[in-house]
Write an enzyme that holds these catalytic residues in place. Structure first.
Site, PDB file in Angstrom:
ATOM      1  N   HIS A 105       0.831  -1.206   0.000  1.00  0.00           N
ATOM      2  CA  HIS A 105       0.000   0.000   0.000  1.00  0.00           C
ATOM      3  C   HIS A 105       0.865   1.255   0.000  1.00  0.00           C
ATOM      4  O   HIS A 105       2.068   1.203   0.262  1.00  0.00           O
ATOM      5  CB  HIS A 105      -0.929   0.010   1.224  1.00  0.00           C
ATOM      6  CG  HIS A 105      -0.192   0.090   2.540  1.00  0.00           C
ATOM      7  ND1 HIS A 105       0.478  -0.989   3.082  1.00  0.00           N
ATOM      8  CD2 HIS A 105      -0.024   1.117   3.411  1.00  0.00           C
ATOM      9  CE1 HIS A 105       1.024  -0.633   4.239  1.00  0.00           C
ATOM     10  NE2 HIS A 105       0.751   0.642   4.457  1.00  0.00           N
ATOM     11  N   ASP A 107       0.552   4.952   1.947  1.00  0.00           N
ATOM     12  CA  ASP A 107      -0.213   5.324   3.143  1.00  0.00           C
ATOM     13  C   ASP A 107      -1.424   6.204   2.842  1.00  0.00           C
ATOM     14  O   ASP A 107      -1.314   7.238   2.171  1.00  0.00           O
ATOM     15  CB  ASP A 107       0.700   5.973   4.183  1.00  0.00           C
ATOM     16  CG  ASP A 107       1.491   4.909   4.958  1.00  0.00           C
ATOM     17  OD1 ASP A 107       1.010   3.757   5.055  1.00  0.00           O
ATOM     18  OD2 ASP A 107       2.592   5.242   5.459  1.00  0.00           O
ATOM     19  N   HIS A 257       4.666   0.124   0.239  1.00  0.00           N
ATOM     20  CA  HIS A 257       5.404  -0.652   1.243  1.00  0.00           C
ATOM     21  C   HIS A 257       4.529  -1.767   1.797  1.00  0.00           C
ATOM     22  O   HIS A 257       3.310  -1.764   1.600  1.00  0.00           O
ATOM     23  CB  HIS A 257       5.949   0.254   2.360  1.00  0.00           C
ATOM     24  CG  HIS A 257       4.907   1.047   3.078  1.00  0.00           C
ATOM     25  ND1 HIS A 257       4.358   2.182   2.542  1.00  0.00           N
ATOM     26  CD2 HIS A 257       4.303   0.871   4.277  1.00  0.00           C
ATOM     27  CE1 HIS A 257       3.467   2.670   3.391  1.00  0.00           C
ATOM     28  NE2 HIS A 257       3.395   1.882   4.454  1.00  0.00           N
ATOM     29  N   ARG A 273       5.472   6.500  14.493  1.00  0.00           N
ATOM     30  CA  ARG A 273       5.221   6.836  13.098  1.00  0.00           C
ATOM     31  C   ARG A 273       4.642   8.233  12.971  1.00  0.00           C
ATOM     32  O   ARG A 273       3.714   8.599  13.680  1.00  0.00           O
ATOM     33  CB  ARG A 273       4.213   5.848  12.535  1.00  0.00           C
ATOM     34  CG  ARG A 273       3.700   6.135  11.146  1.00  0.00           C
ATOM     35  CD  ARG A 273       2.569   5.163  10.895  1.00  0.00           C
ATOM     36  NE  ARG A 273       2.055   5.108   9.554  1.00  0.00           N
ATOM     37  CZ  ARG A 273       0.980   5.764   9.149  1.00  0.00           C
ATOM     38  NH1 ARG A 273       0.356   6.582   9.953  1.00  0.00           N
ATOM     39  NH2 ARG A 273       0.536   5.600   7.925  1.00  0.00           N
TER      40      ARG A 273
END
Ligand code: OGA
Ligand code: MN
Length: 290
Positions: A105, A107, A257, A273
């Site tokens: 995907h 993000d 990723h 994150r």
């Protein structure tokens, strides 16, 4: 052509990725160093800095130099504390399996202005496990035949947040709260122009993309599957093997990723994150959907 960088930089694969040595990200970087990091990101798409130790405030400050760092737009993940809701914790520990990211995907591509960059700081790593893979979506596009590229340039695709909703519903024991059923889907061009490099990249992913506009899901699926297989060939992938203290940042506009899920709740993993920036995807010379 690579520019001269004011730090040691080492290319990691033929596809993408570079390691930067000698830069301490917890410091407020001077303008030249920051500009060089930005250029390196544009050249290599994924940057790895090892032996870092950033507080949430420092990670937030570094991230925000690239653009606004926001809490998760669907509230689907918790922040590290009340002061820094934009620093999201991804955690696996006993009794908590952690949210899944084991699918290719880019993000939050289902949002109107998906985050330009994502930045992950490894705090706890299960030894030899929990790698993250990345693929180069410029190269994915450029290695298709000219006729296929032309066809894709004429298409838009729908990206739906329902993927995250379904993922969270399927895993009630994770730290992923339920999110509303009625979030809007967004329509994005299948080939997007990077606003800073001017290069075009493929922009569909198996997680969020449901169908090509004006095609059924059944018609779309074989082409999407082909494009995912094409984009994620080993020659187009960098696989990051995490060490505690690693800080990895990537450009969602030119990569996908995949978080390898080869660990369980008895093998703790904790990442901080952030995301930064974000703009409406567009293809140069093509009208953007309303
Ligand atoms: C993410 C993600 C990868 C990982 O946070 O969006 O995909 O390895 N994480 O945890
Ligand atoms: Mn992700």
């Amino acid at each position: 052509m690579s520019r001269d960088y004011p730090f040691e930089i080492q290319s990691l694969t033929g596809a993408m990725g570079a390691r930067i040595n000698g830069v301490n990200l917890s410091e407020d970087l001077d303008a030249d160093t920051f500009a060089a990091v930005t250029d390196a990101l544009h050249e290599y798409l994924v940057l790895v800095f090892s032996d870092q130790d950033l507080t949430p405030a420092e990670q937030s400050r570094f991230s925000q130099r690239f653009g606004p760092a926001e809490p998760h737009p669907y509230g689907s993940r918790a922040g590290v504390n009340n002061e820094h809701p934009e620093v999201i914790v991804l955690e696996t520990k006993p009794g908590r399996r952690g949210a899944r990211n084991d699918f290719w995907h880019s993000d939050i591509s289902a949002s109107k202005e998906p985050p330009a960059l994502s930045l992950l700081h490894a705090r706890i790593v299960p030894e030899g496990r929990g790698d993250t893979m990345f693929c180069n979506m410029y190269r994915a596009l450029e290695t298709l035949s000219p006729a296929m590229q032309d066809m894709l340039r004429g298409l838009d695709a729908m990206h739906s947040p329902d993927a995250i909703r379904q993922r969270n519903l399927a895993e009630p024991d994770t730290d992923s709260p339920q999110i509303p059923a009625n979030l809007a889907s967004f329509r994005h061009p299948v080939v997007r122009t990077h606003p800073e490099t001017g290069r075009d990249a493929l922009y569909v992913n198996t997680f969020f993309t449901t169908n090509f506009v004006d095609m059924t899901k059944e018609e779309s699926r074989p082409l999407l599957d082909f494009l995912m297989d094409h984009a994620t060939q080993p020659e187009n992938v960098y696989r990051h093997r995490w060490q505690e203290g690693d800080f990895v940042m990537w450009d969602n506009r030119a990569t996908m990723h995949y978080a390898v899920r080869d660990y369980d709740e008895n093998m703790p993993r904790r990442m901080h994150r952030t995301t930064a920036g974000g703009d409406r995807p567009f293809l140069k010379g093509r009208a953007t959907a309303a």
